[in-house]
Write a protein that holds these residues in place. Structure first.
Motif, PDB file in Angstrom:
ATOM      1  N   ASP A  99      14.599  10.531  12.092  1.00  0.00           N
ATOM      2  CA  ASP A  99      14.707   9.222  11.479  1.00  0.00           C
ATOM      3  C   ASP A  99      14.647   9.371   9.969  1.00  0.00           C
ATOM      4  O   ASP A  99      13.999  10.273   9.460  1.00  0.00           O
ATOM      5  CB  ASP A  99      13.556   8.318  11.957  1.00  0.00           C
ATOM      6  N   VAL A 100      15.326   8.480   9.267  1.00  0.00           N
ATOM      7  CA  VAL A 100      15.243   8.474   7.812  1.00  0.00           C
ATOM      8  C   VAL A 100      14.066   7.596   7.403  1.00  0.00           C
ATOM      9  O   VAL A 100      13.503   6.851   8.209  1.00  0.00           O
ATOM     10  CB  VAL A 100      16.546   7.938   7.177  1.00  0.00           C
ATOM     11  N   TYR A 101      13.690   7.690   6.132  1.00  0.00           N
ATOM     12  CA  TYR A 101      12.689   6.768   5.613  1.00  0.00           C
ATOM     13  C   TYR A 101      13.368   5.410   5.397  1.00  0.00           C
ATOM     14  O   TYR A 101      14.308   5.287   4.623  1.00  0.00           O
ATOM     15  CB  TYR A 101      12.121   7.284   4.287  1.00  0.00           C
ATOM     16  N   ARG A 102      12.866   4.395   6.105  1.00  0.00           N
ATOM     17  CA  ARG A 102      13.505   3.071   6.080  1.00  0.00           C
ATOM     18  C   ARG A 102      13.014   2.195   4.943  1.00  0.00           C
ATOM     19  O   ARG A 102      13.567   1.126   4.700  1.00  0.00           O
ATOM     20  CB  ARG A 102      13.269   2.371   7.417  1.00  0.00           C
ATOM     21  N   GLY A 103      11.986   2.605   4.246  1.00  0.00           N
ATOM     22  CA  GLY A 103      11.433   1.825   3.150  1.00  0.00           C
ATOM     23  C   GLY A 103      10.246   2.558   2.570  1.00  0.00           C
ATOM     24  O   GLY A 103       9.817   3.594   3.094  1.00  0.00           O
ATOM     25  N   THR A 104       9.688   2.032   1.494  1.00  0.00           N
ATOM     26  CA  THR A 104       8.587   2.728   0.828  1.00  0.00           C
ATOM     27  C   THR A 104       7.364   2.865   1.735  1.00  0.00           C
ATOM     28  O   THR A 104       6.720   3.913   1.761  1.00  0.00           O
ATOM     29  CB  THR A 104       8.196   1.987  -0.458  1.00  0.00           C
ATOM     30  N   ALA A 105       7.049   1.810   2.475  1.00  0.00           N
ATOM     31  CA  ALA A 105       5.894   1.872   3.373  1.00  0.00           C
ATOM     32  C   ALA A 105       6.174   2.790   4.556  1.00  0.00           C
ATOM     33  O   ALA A 105       5.293   3.551   5.000  1.00  0.00           O
ATOM     34  CB  ALA A 105       5.521   0.477   3.861  1.00  0.00           C
ATOM     35  N   ASP A 106       7.389   2.750   5.061  1.00  0.00           N
ATOM     36  CA  ASP A 106       7.743   3.603   6.198  1.00  0.00           C
ATOM     37  C   ASP A 106       7.653   5.078   5.831  1.00  0.00           C
ATOM     38  O   ASP A 106       7.278   5.915   6.657  1.00  0.00           O
ATOM     39  CB  ASP A 106       9.158   3.272   6.672  1.00  0.00           C
ATOM     40  N   ARG A 204      -4.237   2.331   6.317  1.00  0.00           N
ATOM     41  CA  ARG A 204      -3.742   2.935   7.550  1.00  0.00           C
ATOM     42  C   ARG A 204      -3.504   1.887   8.624  1.00  0.00           C
ATOM     43  O   ARG A 204      -2.503   1.911   9.354  1.00  0.00           O
ATOM     44  CB  ARG A 204      -4.739   4.000   8.039  1.00  0.00           C
ATOM     45  N   LYS A 205      -4.423   0.933   8.729  1.00  0.00           N
ATOM     46  CA  LYS A 205      -4.290  -0.126   9.740  1.00  0.00           C
ATOM     47  C   LYS A 205      -3.032  -0.959   9.489  1.00  0.00           C
ATOM     48  O   LYS A 205      -2.317  -1.321  10.423  1.00  0.00           O
ATOM     49  CB  LYS A 205      -5.533  -1.017   9.723  1.00  0.00           C
ATOM     50  N   TYR A 206      -2.771  -1.270   8.226  1.00  0.00           N
ATOM     51  CA  TYR A 206      -1.589  -2.068   7.913  1.00  0.00           C
ATOM     52  C   TYR A 206      -0.300  -1.287   8.141  1.00  0.00           C
ATOM     53  O   TYR A 206       0.713  -1.854   8.574  1.00  0.00           O
ATOM     54  CB  TYR A 206      -1.666  -2.570   6.467  1.00  0.00           C
ATOM     55  N   LEU A 207      -0.312  -0.003   7.864  1.00  0.00           N
ATOM     56  CA  LEU A 207       0.878   0.814   8.106  1.00  0.00           C
ATOM     57  C   LEU A 207       1.189   0.912   9.591  1.00  0.00           C
ATOM     58  O   LEU A 207       2.353   0.806  10.002  1.00  0.00           O
ATOM     59  CB  LEU A 207       0.682   2.208   7.517  1.00  0.00           C
ATOM     60  N   VAL A 208       0.172   1.106  10.389  1.00  0.00           N
ATOM     61  CA  VAL A 208       0.369   1.205  11.838  1.00  0.00           C
ATOM     62  C   VAL A 208       0.929  -0.106  12.385  1.00  0.00           C
ATOM     63  O   VAL A 208       1.864  -0.119  13.210  1.00  0.00           O
ATOM     64  CB  VAL A 208      -0.958   1.579  12.539  1.00  0.00           C
ATOM     65  N   ASN A 213       6.334  -3.604  13.853  1.00  0.00           N
ATOM     66  CA  ASN A 213       6.977  -4.885  13.563  1.00  0.00           C
ATOM     67  C   ASN A 213       8.468  -4.693  13.331  1.00  0.00           C
ATOM     68  O   ASN A 213       8.890  -4.212  12.281  1.00  0.00           O
ATOM     69  CB  ASN A 213       6.313  -5.513  12.333  1.00  0.00           C
ATOM     70  N   ASP A 214       9.291  -5.085  14.294  1.00  0.00           N
ATOM     71  CA  ASP A 214      10.739  -4.907  14.180  1.00  0.00           C
ATOM     72  C   ASP A 214      11.357  -5.794  13.105  1.00  0.00           C
ATOM     73  O   ASP A 214      12.490  -5.545  12.665  1.00  0.00           O
ATOM     74  CB  ASP A 214      11.413  -5.210  15.526  1.00  0.00           C
ATOM     75  N   GLN A 215      10.640  -6.823  12.668  1.00  0.00           N
ATOM     76  CA  GLN A 215      11.171  -7.742  11.662  1.00  0.00           C
ATOM     77  C   GLN A 215      10.841  -7.290  10.236  1.00  0.00           C
ATOM     78  O   GLN A 215      11.305  -7.892   9.280  1.00  0.00           O
ATOM     79  CB  GLN A 215      10.596  -9.150  11.897  1.00  0.00           C
ATOM     80  N   SER A 216      10.046  -6.246  10.106  1.00  0.00           N
ATOM     81  CA  SER A 216       9.621  -5.787   8.791  1.00  0.00           C
ATOM     82  C   SER A 216      10.701  -4.943   8.120  1.00  0.00           C
ATOM     83  O   SER A 216      11.472  -4.238   8.780  1.00  0.00           O
ATOM     84  CB  SER A 216       8.339  -4.957   8.913  1.00  0.00           C
ATOM     85  N   GLY A 221       6.136  -3.819  -1.409  1.00  0.00           N
ATOM     86  CA  GLY A 221       6.234  -5.084  -2.106  1.00  0.00           C
ATOM     87  C   GLY A 221       6.601  -6.251  -1.225  1.00  0.00           C
ATOM     88  O   GLY A 221       6.103  -7.366  -1.401  1.00  0.00           O
ATOM     89  N   LYS A 222       7.467  -6.023  -0.238  1.00  0.00           N
ATOM     90  CA  LYS A 222       7.951  -7.107   0.613  1.00  0.00           C
ATOM     91  C   LYS A 222       7.075  -7.357   1.837  1.00  0.00           C
ATOM     92  O   LYS A 222       7.069  -8.467   2.377  1.00  0.00           O
ATOM     93  CB  LYS A 222       9.380  -6.800   1.073  1.00  0.00           C
ATOM     94  N   ASP A 223       6.346  -6.340   2.290  1.00  0.00           N
ATOM     95  CA  ASP A 223       5.648  -6.473   3.571  1.00  0.00           C
ATOM     96  C   ASP A 223       4.151  -6.175   3.508  1.00  0.00           C
ATOM     97  O   ASP A 223       3.335  -7.018   3.892  1.00  0.00           O
ATOM     98  CB  ASP A 223       6.308  -5.543   4.610  1.00  0.00           C
ATOM     99  N   ILE A 224       3.782  -4.988   3.045  1.00  0.00           N
ATOM    100  CA  ILE A 224       2.380  -4.577   3.101  1.00  0.00           C
ATOM    101  C   ILE A 224       1.506  -5.426   2.176  1.00  0.00           C
ATOM    102  O   ILE A 224       0.471  -5.968   2.594  1.00  0.00           O
ATOM    103  CB  ILE A 224       2.230  -3.082   2.745  1.00  0.00           C
ATOM    104  N   ILE A 225       1.911  -5.563   0.929  1.00  0.00           N
ATOM    105  CA  ILE A 225       1.102  -6.330  -0.026  1.00  0.00           C
ATOM    106  C   ILE A 225       0.998  -7.803   0.376  1.00  0.00           C
ATOM    107  O   ILE A 225      -0.109  -8.364   0.396  1.00  0.00           O
ATOM    108  CB  ILE A 225       1.660  -6.160  -1.456  1.00  0.00           C
ATOM    109  N   PRO A 226       2.100  -8.482   0.730  1.00  0.00           N
ATOM    110  CA  PRO A 226       1.963  -9.871   1.197  1.00  0.00           C
ATOM    111  C   PRO A 226       1.061 -10.002   2.428  1.00  0.00           C
ATOM    112  O   PRO A 226       0.305 -10.979   2.537  1.00  0.00           O
ATOM    113  CB  PRO A 226       3.400 -10.282   1.525  1.00  0.00           C
ATOM    114  N   ALA A 227       1.134  -9.029   3.339  1.00  0.00           N
ATOM    115  CA  ALA A 227       0.282  -9.090   4.532  1.00  0.00           C
ATOM    116  C   ALA A 227      -1.191  -8.981   4.152  1.00  0.00           C
ATOM    117  O   ALA A 227      -2.044  -9.711   4.692  1.00  0.00           O
ATOM    118  CB  ALA A 227       0.667  -7.977   5.506  1.00  0.00           C
ATOM    119  N   MET A 228      -1.506  -8.096   3.227  1.00  0.00           N
ATOM    120  CA  MET A 228      -2.890  -7.940   2.792  1.00  0.00           C
ATOM    121  C   MET A 228      -3.386  -9.195   2.063  1.00  0.00           C
ATOM    122  O   MET A 228      -4.517  -9.640   2.266  1.00  0.00           O
ATOM    123  CB  MET A 228      -3.021  -6.703   1.897  1.00  0.00           C
TER     124      MET A 228
END
Length: 381
Positions: A99-106, A204-208, A213-216, A221-228
């Motif tokens: 798999d490729v890296y799909r984003g910064t968090a991935d 780690r919990k947020y990354l897992v 999340n298939d919608q992420s 910037g778009k997912d991890i920080i807003p979730a926190m």
């Protein structure tokens, strides 16, 4: 398992398409800068100077040269028994395939096992394509003082440019209350520098959760920080006051090189207290001919100058021939300006030759001209 207080992960897989032909075969962090450096030298040197011994470099696009370069940990003094620079490309996993890296968090998520093997308290996430000097240890102290779950480095930008950045809106205590990705009408001018410190157990919990999340879009910037932020976690803004430049365009790369010509430039690559380390290329000394005229220039080893150089930066092994005139220009590695040629407000890609008598660039142009192919001599087709 060895415990480390903080390790660093440098995101160095970007395509850098706005740098045009400079990144057609080279990853953006491997692009040359300042005569003898590569862009990735800056976060790596910052890590070394900040006492961070374990650094993962996450590569993807056109990574062959970059992988070879960063794998030599000794360039930055990170080659002791308790330190190292580790190249982390996408890996094929038995249950998932390649798999490729799909984003910064991935990119971080796919390397959780690497991070876990060092059992850190904190993880520093960096972009591999910015020019700056920063003591990350001071940022970590700030993170601890505020008992933060995440600390994001920010820098003040002109309000008219704020819509180009991810903007952090804070309360009176510096706590981040809102993150806006390139807002049309920004509420503040505190731009994210793409530098984060996370408390690892929380991160780690947020990354897992994000991986499931298939919608992420799997982006910090778009997912991890807003979730926190949505969960009420403590996120704080660390305001950086020094020199920082995102060299994402030809104009900004040229500008950053030109900044070096200011005797009081904030980057100051001559500062012995915070050295920017790089590959120690063995080259001949520079040579300045008897008829050469030089006015404010940055000239690196191996250069040969026989003509006129005005407010320009010459990279390793570049050459300016007799009666040639180079003004407000960056000559990258091995570029040659032929006899009698005139080059103005341009950036010459590595190895480019400007033919005898040719005229390149325009002193009145709004943008910097990238020259990525040889220019024939005047009168030649």
């Amino acid at each position: 398992m060895k415990h480390n207080e903080m390790l660093a992960m440098i995101l160095a897989g970007g395509r850098g398409s706005r740098l045009k032909d400079l990144t057609s075969k080279v990853a953006k962090p491997a692009v040359s800068f300042g005569g003898k450096y590569r862009i990735v030298d800056f976060p790596l040197s910052n890590c070394a100077n900040s006492g961070i011994g374990i650094v993962g470099v996450l590569t993807q696009y056109e990574s062959v040269l970059l992988n070879r370069y960063v794998s030599d940990s000794g360039n930055w003094g990170l080659d002791s028994r308790d330190s190292g620079v580790f190249v982390l490309s996408p890996r094929e996993k038995a249950e998932e395939g390649l798999d490729v890296y799909r984003g910064t968090a991935d990119a971080i998520s796919q390397n959780i096992d690497f991070i876990d093997s060092y059992d850190p308290d904190y993880v520093l996430v960096l972009s591999g394509d910015h020019i700056y000097k920063m003591n990350y240890d001071k940022m970590l102290d700030f993170h601890k003082e505020h008992n933060a779950d995440a600390t994001i480095a920010v820098i003040g930008v002109p309000m008219k440019e704020a819509s180009r950045f991810g903007i952090m809106n804070t309360d009176g205590n510096g706590n981040i209350v809102e993150f806006e990705e390139k807002p049309e009408h920004p509420k503040s001018n505190l731009a994210s520098m793409g530098i984060y410190i996370f408390s690892w157990k929380t991160m780690r919990k947020y990354l897992v959760a994000d991986m499931k999340n298939d919608q992420s879009s799997h982006d910090f910037g778009k997912d991890i920080i807003p979730a926190m932020l949505g969960d009420g976690k403590t996120l704080v803004a660390y305001q950086f006051k020094g020199y920082w430049k995102d060299v994402g365009t030809i104009d900004s790369l040229w500008e950053a090189n030109m900044d070096l010509l200011d005797s009081k430039n904030a980057l100051n690559l001559s500062d012995p207290s915070w050295i920017i380390y790089s590959e120690d290329a063995v080259e001949l000394p520079q040579y300045i001919g008897k008829d050469a005229k030089i006015h404010t220039a940055y000239i690196t080893q191996g250069c040969r100058v026989f003509g006129d150089v005005n407010r320009s930066v010459l990279f390793t092994n570049s050459m300016v021939m007799e009666k040639a005139c180079v003004t407000s220009t960056v000559l990258m590695d091995g570029a040659v300006v032929g006899e009698g040629a005139k080059v103005t407000r341009a950036l010459l890609a590595p190895g480019v030759h400007i033919g005898k008598g040719a005229v390149v660039g325009d002193a009145d142009s709004e943008h910097i001209l990238l020259v990525s192919k040889d220019v024939p001599a005047k009168g030649d087709k």
